[in-house]
Design an enzyme around this catalytic site. Sequence first.
Site, PDB file in Angstrom:
ATOM      1  N   TYR A 161     -15.852  62.615 -16.414  1.00 36.75           N
ATOM      2  CA  TYR A 161     -15.498  61.361 -15.745  1.00 36.75           C
ATOM      3  C   TYR A 161     -16.628  60.357 -15.935  1.00 36.75           C
ATOM      4  CZ  TYR A 161     -11.986  64.230 -13.314  1.00 36.75           C
ATOM      5  OH  TYR A 161     -10.943  65.078 -13.003  1.00 36.75           O
ATOM      6  N   SER A 175      -3.672  64.565  -8.526  1.00 34.28           N
ATOM      7  CA  SER A 175      -2.616  63.539  -8.606  1.00 34.28           C
ATOM      8  C   SER A 175      -1.501  63.808  -7.597  1.00 34.28           C
ATOM      9  CB  SER A 175      -2.040  63.454 -10.024  1.00 34.28           C
ATOM     10  OG  SER A 175      -3.011  63.015 -10.931  1.00 34.28           O
ATOM     11  N   PRO A 176      -1.838  64.071  -6.329  1.00 31.18           N
ATOM     12  CA  PRO A 176      -0.801  64.375  -5.341  1.00 31.18           C
ATOM     13  C   PRO A 176       0.072  63.174  -4.998  1.00 31.18           C
ATOM     14  CG  PRO A 176      -2.906  64.119  -4.247  1.00 31.18           C
ATOM     15  CD  PRO A 176      -3.189  64.091  -5.729  1.00 31.18           C
ATOM     16  N   LEU A 177      -0.364  61.989  -5.423  1.00 30.44           N
ATOM     17  CA  LEU A 177       0.440  60.779  -5.213  1.00 30.44           C
ATOM     18  C   LEU A 177       1.051  60.296  -6.526  1.00 30.44           C
ATOM     19  CD1 LEU A 177      -1.853  58.900  -2.665  1.00 30.44           C
ATOM     20  CD2 LEU A 177       0.244  60.200  -2.212  1.00 30.44           C
ATOM     21  N   ARG A 199      -0.194  59.816  -9.524  1.00 31.46           N
ATOM     22  CA  ARG A 199      -1.010  58.772 -10.171  1.00 31.46           C
ATOM     23  C   ARG A 199      -0.745  57.397  -9.559  1.00 31.46           C
ATOM     24  NH1 ARG A 199      -3.040  61.880 -14.072  1.00 31.46           N
ATOM     25  NH2 ARG A 199      -1.709  63.553 -14.839  1.00 31.46           N
ATOM     26  N   GLY A 200      -0.532  57.412  -8.237  1.00 29.59           N
ATOM     27  CA  GLY A 200      -0.314  56.166  -7.502  1.00 29.59           C
ATOM     28  C   GLY A 200       1.134  55.757  -7.391  1.00 29.59           C
ATOM     29  N   PHE A 201       2.011  56.397  -8.159  1.00 24.49           N
ATOM     30  CA  PHE A 201       3.411  55.982  -8.177  1.00 24.49           C
ATOM     31  C   PHE A 201       4.094  56.219  -6.841  1.00 24.49           C
ATOM     32  CE2 PHE A 201       7.939  56.492  -9.348  1.00 24.49           C
ATOM     33  CZ  PHE A 201       8.136  55.260  -9.947  1.00 24.49           C
TER      34      PHE A 201
END
Length: 338
Positions: free
Chosen positions: A72, A218-220, A222-224
């Site tokens: 990262y 990415s539990p959301l 990737r923001g979607f």
Amino acid sequence: MSDSSSSARLSTTTLGTEQRGQVPLEVSRLGLGCMGMSAYYTGAAVDDGASIRTLHRAIDLGVTLFDTAEIYGPYLNESLLGRAFAGRRDEVVIATKFGNRATPEGGRVVDGSPENVRRSIEGSLERLGTDHVDLYYQHRIDPNTPIEETVGALAELVEEGKILHIGLSEASVETIRRAHAVHPITALQTEYSLWSRDPEAELLPVLRELGIGFVPYSPLGRGFLTGDIRSIDALDANDFRRNNPRFASGNLEENIRIVEEVDAVATEAGATSAQVALAWLLAQGGDVVPIPGTKRVERLEENVGSAAITLSAEQIERLSSLPAPAGERYADMTPLGR
């Protein structure tokens, strides 16, 4: 939005089980994914000061699990956490990852060799400003190095006290079993959310059989799943999601149907869509510890507030029955799941 977001303090749970001399790792019920503070989503908007404020606020709210990786940045995110946690090391559980190695040409190579295990941990310890990493993941499985050799090298680091727990990321069931036979694996990290349900079929049952915790990244979506992205035009020109199949024209419009159902449940629950998506994940079991990522204090507080939300059985069933998303998780799936 639920007004619990600013006052909630997270409870704790454990990753892994006590076996072969390995003790479970106590962590907060939600962790914090730190990647976006330094890479991929940020574009030109990197703001270390704001990120450090978010990291400090997370500690105040009871977040203990912080997730980073050497790739990262590369390297920038670990250094950021090192600065943020100076003087507060005993309050945090640091999870970082190796094996997705940056090259001088600006590319990356998957490297699980024992030599790279050694090289990587020394760099991570220096950047993080610590003498040990609490949870050390192999970021991607190296097809050219037997997993037994990689985990054997990691086990040596456990004996030396440089890492306390071993984790894997995006590993197959077979690889997990082989790795766990060498040394207890504390946690598996892979993508899991209302629009990435693949782990339910084989991975989760095996993890529970072996006593391995599960850390969804990415539990959301990737923001979607926040409901804020209704068009690709909402993304910065260099945002990597522009090249993600699920955000591509045609797929994005079809996937909005998932968000609309999450929105509907959120309205019923008096919460935000993000909180509902996280509350659904938390309802999947105490061994599931999501790591939603953010660099903003207000989003952090919103996410932490999800732990105070109880969805009804009917709402959980509605969410669990959502259609599969259109498009693959990545444009190139070949490095995943070995």
